[in-house]
Design an enzyme around this catalytic site. Sequence first.
Site, short mmCIF file in Angstrom:
data_model
loop_
_atom_site.label_atom_id
_atom_site.label_comp_id
_atom_site.label_asym_id
_atom_site.label_seq_id
_atom_site.Cartn_x
_atom_site.Cartn_y
_atom_site.Cartn_z
N ARG A 246 -23.49 21.03 53.27
CA ARG A 246 -23.76 21.35 51.87
C ARG A 246 -23.64 22.86 51.71
NH1 ARG A 246 -23.03 16.72 51.39
NH2 ARG A 246 -24.36 15.10 50.47
N GLU A 274 -19.87 24.93 43.89
CA GLU A 274 -18.70 24.12 44.21
C GLU A 274 -18.14 23.51 42.93
OE1 GLU A 274 -18.14 21.78 48.12
OE2 GLU A 274 -18.79 20.29 46.64
N HIS A 293 -13.56 20.45 49.82
CA HIS A 293 -14.44 19.31 50.09
C HIS A 293 -13.63 18.06 50.43
CE1 HIS A 293 -18.78 17.85 49.15
NE2 HIS A 293 -18.24 17.11 50.10
#
Length: 335
Positions: A246, A274, A293
């Site tokens: 994360r 993000e 990601h």
Amino acid sequence: MPERPQALFAMTAENLPLVFPPSVLARLREAVDIDPDLIAEDFTEPRVREVLARTEILVTGWGCPRLDAAVLDAAPKLRAILHSAGSVKGFTTPEVWRRGIAVSSAAAANALPVAEYTLAMILLAGKDLLGARERLRTTRAHPGWGVVPGIGNHGRRVGVIGASRIGRRVIELLSPFDLRVSLADPYVAEPRAAELGVRLLPLDDLLRTSDIVTIHAPETPRTHHLIGHRELALMPDGATLINTARGGLVDHEALVDEVRTGRLNAVLDVTDPEPLPADSPLYDLPGAFVTPHLAGSQGNELSRLGMTVAEEAARLVAGGEPAHPVDPEALERQA
């Protein structure tokens, strides 16, 4: 043939054919009665509520609406939730656990591609891929064929932060290589570390003694900015930090400061925020390698998630227990 229990999809419609391609959908439908043309993106929709009233097994995925008391009241026969992705935190509520509904997750299947990505980045970092690529791009001149000192993966020190599902899979994938692997995890005792084949260290010691550090911890209030200025300063010159967990686990301002000097390198598949803003220095710094990601299941890997659910459904219908149950007591420590 015994009657198949009623099931219902609850996820974003566009994801269903990716996670449940025809062969996987057929396997699921051998176990349960489920209509791929009825997908619960909104539990208040009349046709959804009609089927929900008969549903015994809910097949969830990315985009599943929240399962609050009102939704569960509308599903009095519901006995199992089979999640075709990783974390269930985003849509489950305490009411699910209070009602004794079994919850299963495909997190183990999703852990494999993340661990594979991490393995690749560890081995490439050991070869100084980032530095060599940048030097070649800048000089446009081949450095010659001589041996490059200081690089290589023989005896390279790798530190794993977090013996999560993914962290354990990374350790497993690293085992055939001539690497020295350490682990930092406050929930792991020495005997378990020995079983995993790693040296257990306090976080500070792991950071001081690792050439490559890879993060596999959950983000909780206690782990937010787990890696900040102080922690990064402990890492040896030339070390690489890898984060596929994360983004909020790392203080990005502190990381930019270290990478900008050239002292540390960073491989980031997750960021904070993000996505990164367009003016983030991490896009341009030579020592930073940022991906959008994508370490988790992508493309043909998605069907592995669906097959995990199909096999869980078959197991439940045959009277067995879930192979991948979610423990509500451990949710706080999970991503």
